[in-house]
Scaffold this motif. Structure first.
Motif, PDB file in Angstrom:
ATOM      1  N   ASP A  71       0.810  -1.327   0.078  1.00 19.35           N
ATOM      2  CA  ASP A  71       0.040  -0.020  -0.001  1.00 19.35           C
ATOM      3  C   ASP A  71       0.786   1.072  -0.069  1.00 19.35           C
ATOM      4  OD1 ASP A  71      -1.796  -2.156   0.580  1.00 19.35           O
ATOM      5  OD2 ASP A  71      -2.828  -0.924   1.964  1.00 19.35           O
ATOM      6  N   GLY A  72       0.439   2.322  -0.428  1.00 19.21           N
ATOM      7  CA  GLY A  72       1.415   3.374  -0.355  1.00 19.21           C
ATOM      8  C   GLY A  72       0.932   4.244  -1.706  1.00 19.21           C
ATOM      9  N   LYS A  73       2.033   5.350  -2.076  1.00 17.31           N
ATOM     10  CA  LYS A  73       1.730   6.404  -3.241  1.00 17.31           C
ATOM     11  C   LYS A  73       2.938   6.045  -4.382  1.00 17.31           C
ATOM     12  CE  LYS A  73       2.626  10.730  -2.413  1.00 17.31           C
ATOM     13  NZ  LYS A  73       2.785  11.949  -1.964  1.00 17.31           N
ATOM     14  N   GLN A  92      11.156   1.120 -13.877  1.00 17.37           N
ATOM     15  CA  GLN A  92      10.915   1.153 -12.298  1.00 17.37           C
ATOM     16  C   GLN A  92       9.748   1.872 -11.779  1.00 17.37           C
ATOM     17  OE1 GLN A  92      14.612   2.212 -10.124  1.00 17.37           O
ATOM     18  NE2 GLN A  92      13.147   3.421  -8.684  1.00 17.37           N
ATOM     19  N   VAL A  93       9.021   1.336 -10.995  1.00 16.23           N
ATOM     20  CA  VAL A  93       7.867   1.639 -10.466  1.00 16.23           C
ATOM     21  C   VAL A  93       8.099   1.859  -8.854  1.00 16.23           C
ATOM     22  CG1 VAL A  93       5.391   1.874  -9.834  1.00 16.23           C
ATOM     23  CG2 VAL A  93       6.463   1.422 -12.145  1.00 16.23           C
ATOM     24  N   SER A  94       8.197   2.906  -8.056  1.00 21.08           N
ATOM     25  CA  SER A  94       8.439   3.133  -6.550  1.00 21.08           C
ATOM     26  C   SER A  94       7.446   3.376  -5.829  1.00 21.08           C
ATOM     27  CB  SER A  94       9.630   3.953  -6.495  1.00 21.08           C
ATOM     28  OG  SER A  94      10.903   3.486  -7.182  1.00 21.08           O
ATOM     29  N   ILE A  95       6.905   2.721  -4.721  1.00 23.24           N
ATOM     30  CA  ILE A  95       5.871   3.062  -4.019  1.00 23.24           C
ATOM     31  C   ILE A  95       6.227   3.579  -2.649  1.00 23.24           C
ATOM     32  CG2 ILE A  95       3.636   1.988  -3.075  1.00 23.24           C
ATOM     33  CD1 ILE A  95       3.638   0.258  -5.203  1.00 23.24           C
ATOM     34  N   PHE A  96       5.925   4.792  -2.124  1.00 22.78           N
ATOM     35  CA  PHE A  96       6.346   5.069  -1.060  1.00 22.78           C
ATOM     36  C   PHE A  96       5.374   4.954   0.130  1.00 22.78           C
ATOM     37  CE2 PHE A  96       6.270   8.431   2.480  1.00 22.78           C
ATOM     38  CZ  PHE A  96       7.408   8.235   3.049  1.00 22.78           C
ATOM     39  N   MET A  97       5.716   4.240   1.307  1.00 24.37           N
ATOM     40  CA  MET A  97       4.685   3.772   2.538  1.00 24.37           C
ATOM     41  C   MET A  97       4.991   4.866   3.682  1.00 24.37           C
ATOM     42  SD  MET A  97       5.206  -0.362   2.421  1.00 24.37           S
ATOM     43  CE  MET A  97       7.052  -0.067   2.282  1.00 24.37           C
ATOM     44  N   SER A  98       3.693   5.454   3.915  1.00 28.46           N
ATOM     45  CA  SER A  98       3.971   6.360   5.079  1.00 28.46           C
ATOM     46  C   SER A  98       3.766   5.626   6.418  1.00 28.46           C
ATOM     47  CB  SER A  98       2.852   7.601   5.200  1.00 28.46           C
ATOM     48  OG  SER A  98       1.670   6.964   5.169  1.00 28.46           O
ATOM     49  N   PRO A  99       4.044   5.956   7.739  1.00 31.61           N
ATOM     50  CA  PRO A  99       3.742   5.207   8.828  1.00 31.61           C
ATOM     51  C   PRO A  99       2.297   4.777   8.886  1.00 31.61           C
ATOM     52  CG  PRO A  99       5.171   7.148   9.451  1.00 31.61           C
ATOM     53  CD  PRO A  99       4.689   7.095   7.955  1.00 31.61           C
ATOM     54  N   THR A 201      -0.138   6.124 -12.395  1.00 29.98           N
ATOM     55  CA  THR A 201       0.614   7.360 -12.705  1.00 29.98           C
ATOM     56  C   THR A 201       1.178   7.920 -11.238  1.00 29.98           C
ATOM     57  OG1 THR A 201      -1.594   8.569 -11.876  1.00 29.98           O
ATOM     58  CG2 THR A 201      -1.198   8.012 -14.363  1.00 29.98           C
ATOM     59  N   LEU A 202       2.195   8.796 -11.385  1.00 26.34           N
ATOM     60  CA  LEU A 202       2.647   9.695 -10.561  1.00 26.34           C
ATOM     61  C   LEU A 202       1.740   9.780  -9.206  1.00 26.34           C
ATOM     62  CD1 LEU A 202       5.844  11.328 -11.859  1.00 26.34           C
ATOM     63  CD2 LEU A 202       5.787   9.461 -10.282  1.00 26.34           C
ATOM     64  N   ASN A 203       1.745   9.802  -8.030  1.00 21.25           N
ATOM     65  CA  ASN A 203       1.198  10.238  -6.935  1.00 21.25           C
ATOM     66  C   ASN A 203      -0.309   9.451  -6.851  1.00 21.25           C
ATOM     67  OD1 ASN A 203       2.848  12.367  -6.217  1.00 21.25           O
ATOM     68  ND2 ASN A 203       2.337  13.602  -7.907  1.00 21.25           N
ATOM     69  N   GLN A 204      -0.290   8.500  -7.425  1.00 22.18           N
ATOM     70  CA  GLN A 204      -1.445   7.560  -7.508  1.00 22.18           C
ATOM     71  C   GLN A 204      -1.278   6.864  -6.141  1.00 22.18           C
ATOM     72  OE1 GLN A 204      -2.607   5.400 -11.101  1.00 22.18           O
ATOM     73  NE2 GLN A 204      -3.858   3.946  -9.701  1.00 22.18           N
ATOM     74  N   LYS A 205      -2.409   6.470  -5.505  1.00 17.64           N
ATOM     75  CA  LYS A 205      -2.361   5.500  -4.070  1.00 17.64           C
ATOM     76  C   LYS A 205      -2.981   4.322  -4.565  1.00 17.64           C
ATOM     77  CE  LYS A 205      -3.343   9.288  -0.939  1.00 17.64           C
ATOM     78  NZ  LYS A 205      -4.568   9.677   0.079  1.00 17.64           N
ATOM     79  N   LYS A 207      -3.058  -0.042  -3.567  1.00 18.91           N
ATOM     80  CA  LYS A 207      -3.323  -0.961  -2.684  1.00 18.91           C
ATOM     81  C   LYS A 207      -2.414  -2.458  -2.877  1.00 18.91           C
ATOM     82  CE  LYS A 207      -7.455   0.623  -0.142  1.00 18.91           C
ATOM     83  NZ  LYS A 207      -6.548   0.985   0.988  1.00 18.91           N
ATOM     84  N   GLY A 208      -1.932  -2.907  -1.929  1.00 20.99           N
ATOM     85  CA  GLY A 208      -1.145  -4.178  -2.112  1.00 20.99           C
ATOM     86  C   GLY A 208      -2.140  -5.197  -2.490  1.00 20.99           C
ATOM     87  N   ALA A 209      -1.814  -6.147  -3.678  1.00 19.78           N
ATOM     88  CA  ALA A 209      -2.298  -7.284  -4.046  1.00 19.78           C
ATOM     89  C   ALA A 209      -3.784  -6.889  -4.766  1.00 19.78           C
ATOM     90  CB  ALA A 209      -2.800  -8.172  -2.659  1.00 19.78           C
ATOM     91  N   LEU A 210      -3.965  -5.741  -4.763  1.00 20.55           N
ATOM     92  CA  LEU A 210      -5.184  -5.235  -5.399  1.00 20.55           C
ATOM     93  C   LEU A 210      -5.222  -4.364  -6.564  1.00 20.55           C
ATOM     94  CD1 LEU A 210      -7.554  -4.249  -2.406  1.00 20.55           C
ATOM     95  CD2 LEU A 210      -7.624  -6.409  -3.833  1.00 20.55           C
ATOM     96  N   THR A 211      -4.118  -3.038  -6.486  1.00 22.38           N
ATOM     97  CA  THR A 211      -4.102  -2.659  -7.686  1.00 22.38           C
ATOM     98  C   THR A 211      -2.991  -2.910  -8.751  1.00 22.38           C
ATOM     99  OG1 THR A 211      -4.162  -0.600  -6.246  1.00 22.38           O
ATOM    100  CG2 THR A 211      -3.172  -0.022  -8.237  1.00 22.38           C
ATOM    101  N   CYS A 212      -3.654  -3.126 -10.136  1.00 19.73           N
ATOM    102  CA  CYS A 212      -2.690  -3.353 -11.284  1.00 19.73           C
ATOM    103  C   CYS A 212      -1.429  -2.547 -11.544  1.00 19.73           C
ATOM    104  CB  CYS A 212      -3.544  -3.603 -12.358  1.00 19.73           C
ATOM    105  SG  CYS A 212      -2.695  -4.232 -14.076  1.00 19.73           S
TER     106      CYS A 212
END
Length: 227
Positions: A71-73, A92-99, A201-205, A207-212
């Motif tokens: 999960d993340g952005k 490369q697609v990077s996903i940032f996770m906040s606390p 896309t950039l800044n899109q939120k 969800k793990g195992a759900l978002t393609c």
């Protein structure tokens, strides 16, 4: 449901919270101080519980899609030179996770684990350009039927001090299943073939195992479309 990596710290926090609430109740005379201690203790417990939550998700397993591992952005979408495993160019697609995000790492694709390695390192902020190469991290490569080898990398951030990786070379894994956990904020990089189609896309939120994240592009269909 809570992740198994949080069982010990949840238990400790629960007992500390209970002791703090009881001590404040019986030994603190000032009502506002008593209330402040009790509320602070309960807030800490709630924060720990929400951090280690592990919502059960049923991935729509398919060999034609790469699903979000966490999960993340989305903070990075670019073509890079991958130097650890492929030693060539990848998307490369990077996903940032906040606390406050769910911190379970899930397999983005089904297949067989071909590579799994832990790298000790620094704790630069997760969005730092060099965090992918210099921070504490784990690299996992899953061989898939259509995308070929797919790499995902757990990267520790300024707060994250514990990366857990369950992937073992040779084992068969299923898309959406738990592959690890990062404690207290970080990011995950996906390194994908150049010919796949990126669907985020950039800044899109996500969800793990759900978002393609990406879909497979049949090279034969691609050739036919050029005529």
């Amino acid at each position: 449901m809570f992740h198994r990596e949080g069982q010990k710290i949840i238990l400790i926090t629960f007992f500390v919270t209970a002791i703090a609430v009881l001590l404040a109740h019986f030994y603190v005379d000032l009502a506002w101080v008593k209330l402040a201690i009790q509320i602070s203790s309960l807030v800490l417990l709630v924060l720990i519980l929400q951090f280690f939550r592990n919502p059960k998700r049923r991935a729509n397993k398919t060999f034609d899609e790469i699903l979000a591992p966490v999960d993340g952005k989305v903070v990075v979408i670019e073509e890079v030179e991958e130097t650890e495993y492929f030693k060539d160019k990848r998307k490369q697609v990077s996903i940032f996770m906040s606390p406050i995000n769910v911190h379970v790492t899930r397999y983005p694709a089904s297949g067989r684990v071909k590579y799994s390695k832990y790298h000790p390192g620094k704790y630069l902020v997760a969005w730092h350009p060099k965090s992918s190469e210099e921070n504490e991290r784990t690299t996992v490569v899953v061989g898939t039927p259509k995308f070929g080898d797919v790499l995902f990398r757990q990267i520790a951030g300024a707060m994250a001090r514990r990366i857990v990786n369950y992937a073992e070379v040779g084992e068969s894994v299923q898309q959406g299943d738990d592959s690890g956990f990062i404690k207290f904020g970080s990011r995950v990089d996906l390194l994908l073939p150049l010919d796949c189609q990126i669907n985020v896309t950039l800044n899109q939120k996500v969800k793990g195992a759900l978002t393609c994240i990406a879909t497979y592009v049949d090279p034969n269909e691609q050739e036919e479309s050029t005529y």
